[in-house]
Enzyme design. Structure first.
Site, mmCIF file in Angstrom:
data_model
loop_
_atom_site.group_PDB
_atom_site.id
_atom_site.type_symbol
_atom_site.label_atom_id
_atom_site.label_comp_id
_atom_site.label_asym_id
_atom_site.label_seq_id
_atom_site.Cartn_x
_atom_site.Cartn_y
_atom_site.Cartn_z
ATOM 1 N N HIS A 17 -21.951 91.018 44.138
ATOM 2 C CA HIS A 17 -22.377 89.549 44.258
ATOM 3 C C HIS A 17 -23.694 89.664 44.831
ATOM 4 O O HIS A 17 -24.786 88.727 44.450
ATOM 5 C CB HIS A 17 -21.751 88.629 45.418
ATOM 6 C CG HIS A 17 -20.206 88.479 44.979
ATOM 7 N ND1 HIS A 17 -19.175 88.674 45.845
ATOM 8 C CD2 HIS A 17 -19.735 87.936 44.172
ATOM 9 C CE1 HIS A 17 -18.152 88.498 45.470
ATOM 10 N NE2 HIS A 17 -18.409 87.819 44.174
ATOM 11 N N LYS A 41 -6.743 76.771 47.680
ATOM 12 C CA LYS A 41 -6.993 78.355 47.381
ATOM 13 C C LYS A 41 -6.996 78.723 48.816
ATOM 14 O O LYS A 41 -8.211 78.461 49.553
ATOM 15 C CB LYS A 41 -7.998 78.406 46.544
ATOM 16 C CG LYS A 41 -8.265 80.107 46.420
ATOM 17 C CD LYS A 41 -9.303 80.042 45.005
ATOM 18 C CE LYS A 41 -9.445 81.607 44.865
ATOM 19 N NZ LYS A 41 -10.492 81.901 43.809
ATOM 20 N N ARG A 92 -18.379 90.371 34.646
ATOM 21 C CA ARG A 92 -18.344 91.777 34.580
ATOM 22 C C ARG A 92 -17.684 92.109 33.183
ATOM 23 O O ARG A 92 -17.786 93.375 32.776
ATOM 24 C CB ARG A 92 -17.210 92.211 35.525
ATOM 25 C CG ARG A 92 -17.764 92.191 36.960
ATOM 26 C CD ARG A 92 -16.828 92.088 38.097
ATOM 27 N NE ARG A 92 -15.721 91.000 37.931
ATOM 28 C CZ ARG A 92 -14.877 90.824 38.711
ATOM 29 N NH1 ARG A 92 -14.647 91.637 39.703
ATOM 30 N NH2 ARG A 92 -13.971 89.949 38.560
ATOM 31 N N SER A 130 -13.994 91.325 45.060
ATOM 32 C CA SER A 130 -13.700 90.930 46.324
ATOM 33 C C SER A 130 -12.118 91.605 46.518
ATOM 34 O O SER A 130 -11.758 92.024 47.598
ATOM 35 C CB SER A 130 -13.590 89.490 46.752
ATOM 36 O OG SER A 130 -14.623 89.147 46.588
HETATM 37 O O1 PNS Z 1 -15.306 83.366 43.435
HETATM 38 P P1 PNS Z 1 -14.426 82.280 42.269
HETATM 39 O O2 PNS Z 1 -12.980 82.228 43.080
HETATM 40 O O3 PNS Z 1 -14.193 82.887 41.129
HETATM 41 O O4 PNS Z 1 -15.000 81.074 42.331
HETATM 42 C C1 PNS Z 1 -14.567 79.907 41.685
HETATM 43 C C2 PNS Z 1 -15.240 78.416 41.848
HETATM 44 C C3 PNS Z 1 -15.268 78.413 43.579
HETATM 45 C C4 PNS Z 1 -16.549 78.711 41.249
HETATM 46 C C5 PNS Z 1 -14.319 77.501 41.385
HETATM 47 O O5 PNS Z 1 -13.032 77.667 41.699
HETATM 48 C C6 PNS Z 1 -14.788 76.049 41.446
HETATM 49 O O6 PNS Z 1 -15.532 75.666 40.962
HETATM 50 N N1 PNS Z 1 -14.035 75.333 42.401
HETATM 51 C C7 PNS Z 1 -14.585 73.683 42.902
HETATM 52 C C8 PNS Z 1 -13.605 72.948 42.400
HETATM 53 C C9 PNS Z 1 -14.026 72.463 40.779
HETATM 54 O O7 PNS Z 1 -15.227 72.252 40.593
HETATM 55 N N2 PNS Z 1 -13.343 72.853 39.834
HETATM 56 C C10 PNS Z 1 -13.345 72.490 38.492
HETATM 57 C C11 PNS Z 1 -14.220 73.884 37.786
HETATM 58 S S1 PNS Z 1 -14.575 73.323 36.213
#
Ligand code: PNS
Length: 163
Positions: A17, A41, A92, A130
């Site tokens: 990151h 989550k 990745r 992570s």
């Molecule tokens: O590190 P991650 O868990 O892959 O991040 C995922 C994240 C936080 C970017 C994604 O879950 C997110 O954007 N969540 C917010 C809710 C949202 O907007 N969902 C629709 C995405 S199209």
């Protein structure tokens, strides 16, 4: 120069990151790291811990145009609220790509001017995630080459205490 939002769970923030963040800081005027608040989550590290780890990593690396904030709700709404031009994500490989392509398309459907910029992980961080940090740390393995130095002891201690 454009401002971008770099969102994620960052549970915890890894050297992968940090590599993406540092490279984005050279490309954008400002990079806002947006840390997802625990809602449905669940994360192992608390929001406060995850924010503190990122702040320390930014200081360690001297990234003067990086900022950190928590967000909840829709990412696209947060990007609008921040008046940022785009979302930044690191990938990745092919498995990450499928998910990111769908997310980028949906964010664009919500706000047609919302762009997504993707940076490829540097080769040395392709295998760093992570979830792997959490697993290795819980089992007492060395996470030294996986997370920023300023956070190593705190992350290792918390993970070991979980076993
Ligand atoms: O590190 P991650 O868990 O892959 O991040 C995922 C994240 C936080 C970017 C994604 O879950 C997110 O954007 N969540 C917010 C809710 C949202 O907007 N969902 C629709 C995405 S199209």
């Amino acid at each position: 120069m454009t401002k971008c939002v770099y969102p994620g769970s960052f549970d915890p923030f890894t050297l992968g990151h940090l590599d993406i963040l540092a490279r984005a800081c050279a490309l954008f005027g400002e990079v806002k790291v947006a840390v997802l608040k625990n809602t449905r989550k669940s994360c192992f590290f608390t929001l406060e811990e995850r924010l503190a780890f990122i702040r320390r990593a930014i200081d360690e690396k001297g990234l003067t145009n990086a900022r950190v904030a928590a967000f909840e709700g829709l990412l696209a709404d947060f990007v609008e609220f921040e008046r940022a031009g785009c979302v930044l994500r690191g990938i990745r490989g092919a498995i990450d790509y499928e998910y990111e392509a769908a997310m980028a398309a949906l964010n664009k459907r919500l706000y047609p001017h919302c762009e997504t910029v993707v940076l490829m992980a540097s080769p040395e961080f392709i295998a760093v995630s992570s979830s792997m940090v959490r697993e290795i740390g819980r089992l007492g393995g060395n996470i030294g080459s996986l997370v920023p130095e300023s956070n190593r002891a705190a992350i290792a201690e918390r993970l070991l205490a979980d076993e």
